[in-house]
Design an enzyme around this catalytic site. Sequence first.
Site, PDB file in Angstrom:
ATOM      1  N   PHE A  88       0.849  -1.201   0.000  1.00 12.53           N
ATOM      2  CA  PHE A  88       0.000   0.000   0.000  1.00 12.53           C
ATOM      3  C   PHE A  88       0.880   1.245   0.000  1.00 12.53           C
ATOM      4  O   PHE A  88       1.752   1.395   0.852  1.00 12.53           O
ATOM      5  CB  PHE A  88      -0.926   0.014   1.227  1.00 12.53           C
ATOM      6  CG  PHE A  88      -1.866   1.195   1.218  1.00 12.53           C
ATOM      7  CD1 PHE A  88      -3.030   1.160   0.454  1.00 12.53           C
ATOM      8  CD2 PHE A  88      -1.584   2.344   1.943  1.00 12.53           C
ATOM      9  CE1 PHE A  88      -3.890   2.259   0.419  1.00 12.53           C
ATOM     10  CE2 PHE A  88      -2.445   3.445   1.913  1.00 12.53           C
ATOM     11  CZ  PHE A  88      -3.599   3.392   1.152  1.00 12.53           C
ATOM     12  N   ASP A 127       9.141   2.911   1.645  1.00 18.49           N
ATOM     13  CA  ASP A 127       7.930   3.574   2.128  1.00 18.49           C
ATOM     14  C   ASP A 127       7.787   3.248   3.608  1.00 18.49           C
ATOM     15  O   ASP A 127       7.341   2.172   3.989  1.00 18.49           O
ATOM     16  CB  ASP A 127       6.711   3.099   1.327  1.00 18.49           C
ATOM     17  CG  ASP A 127       5.416   3.759   1.814  1.00 18.49           C
ATOM     18  OD1 ASP A 127       5.399   4.291   2.940  1.00 18.49           O
ATOM     19  OD2 ASP A 127       4.416   3.706   1.072  1.00 18.49           O
ATOM     20  N   LYS A 175       2.502   9.517   8.525  1.00 19.22           N
ATOM     21  CA  LYS A 175       1.719   9.160   9.712  1.00 19.22           C
ATOM     22  C   LYS A 175       2.262   9.646  11.071  1.00 19.22           C
ATOM     23  O   LYS A 175       1.807  10.647  11.592  1.00 19.22           O
ATOM     24  CB  LYS A 175       1.502   7.642   9.731  1.00 19.22           C
ATOM     25  CG  LYS A 175       0.529   7.189   8.636  1.00 19.22           C
ATOM     26  CD  LYS A 175       0.058   5.775   8.858  1.00 19.22           C
ATOM     27  CE  LYS A 175      -1.093   5.381   7.952  1.00 19.22           C
ATOM     28  NZ  LYS A 175      -0.721   5.048   6.577  1.00 19.22           N
TER      29      LYS A 175
END
Length: 389
Positions: free
Chosen positions: A133, A218, A247
Amino acid sequence: MNLYERFENAFMPNYGVPPLALARGEGTTVWDLDGRPYLDFIGGIAVDSLGHAHPALVEAVSKQVATIAHTSNLFLHEPEVLLAEKLLELLKEPAKVFFANSGTEANEAAYKLSLKYGRATGRSYFVATENGFHGRTIGALSLTGKKAIRDQFGPFPVEVRFVPYGDADALAQAVTEECVAVFLEPTQGEAGVVPPPDGYFKAAREICTSAGALLVADEIQSAIGRTGHWFAHQADGVVPDILTLAKGLGGGLPIGACVGFGFAGTLFEKGDHGSTFGGNPVSCAAALAVLDNVDLDHVNRAAELLWSGLEGVRHPLLKGVRGRGLWLALVLNEPVSVKVQQAAQNAGFLVNALQPDAVRLAPPLVVTAEEIRSLVAALPSILTEASHG
Ligand SMILES: *Cc1c(COP(=O)(O)O)cnc(C)c1O
């Protein structure tokens, strides 16, 4: 109409109606609209690094918003410079930084940076992993290996070849001298908090280096202490070419970052990329407060307690535990994660039904031993309620 009905009336249906409305939080505790408390073991999806309403975050953000909230990139400001310098200090490698507002935008920057490299060297395709993702905007979505959220929005402008995650041989096969870049999560997050076999990330580094492809890590979900290291790749002792963050970096304020190591930090020329809000003073002040207050020793002690507690739980529904640090999945023997999430909520704990058979835990990095013990103690009866419900 209650708030849930008003939500449904006012919003597009892409999220469905969430099961709970939160009113406020303090530390690891949040309260719903009726004043009922919950221990928050999902922390806004690994975002609330310092928990809720941490005094240092409140002070940093309040002070900054009262001083200057926004300058645009027409003017520079001190918080962005301090934050970039702090990230470079923690990374311990020569690199340069670009600030965005979110994870997907950090990956868009990485994607465009990679394209600059690919065009300059005559390379044509990207490699990413099945079930990986990387975000919802079109560039990041094209790298996302989840058919259900990807295929209906294709075709995409650049070819992406997907390989099974954790399989170094498949990666070596896929990465040729035509490959621009490999996008890789050091541990897959949305796929179910899935760590790869030992040595996979190191193998990926070697494969990319020998083919001349860029390695993009990532770490949007895995960085900022989440795994017990500042950055997940630091556990593997290798350095990617590009790193993306978001995040946990802002502790709840929106900020993303794209870091280019060595020559990858110099690929953008003046005018190649930008963002009006990216690296705004308030988000940078928040991120500085996060980096000053995350305590890796505490994270590692808390993680040890959580893991040993969970691994000691014997229940027919619980197959096992996987993940890294304060970021893990309870793996179930049945596809009933939604029932576990609901049973946990009934018992006063917020967890996340991530996959049908996986429940994600990503508590604030300030979670206490007592809070961990209380979840571990409640888990058997939560699992039993989910099995019967
Ligand atoms: C959450 C996430 C993203 C997307 O971040 P947004 O801020 O939601 O755009 C990208 N990559 C990974 C690994 C993520 O966990």
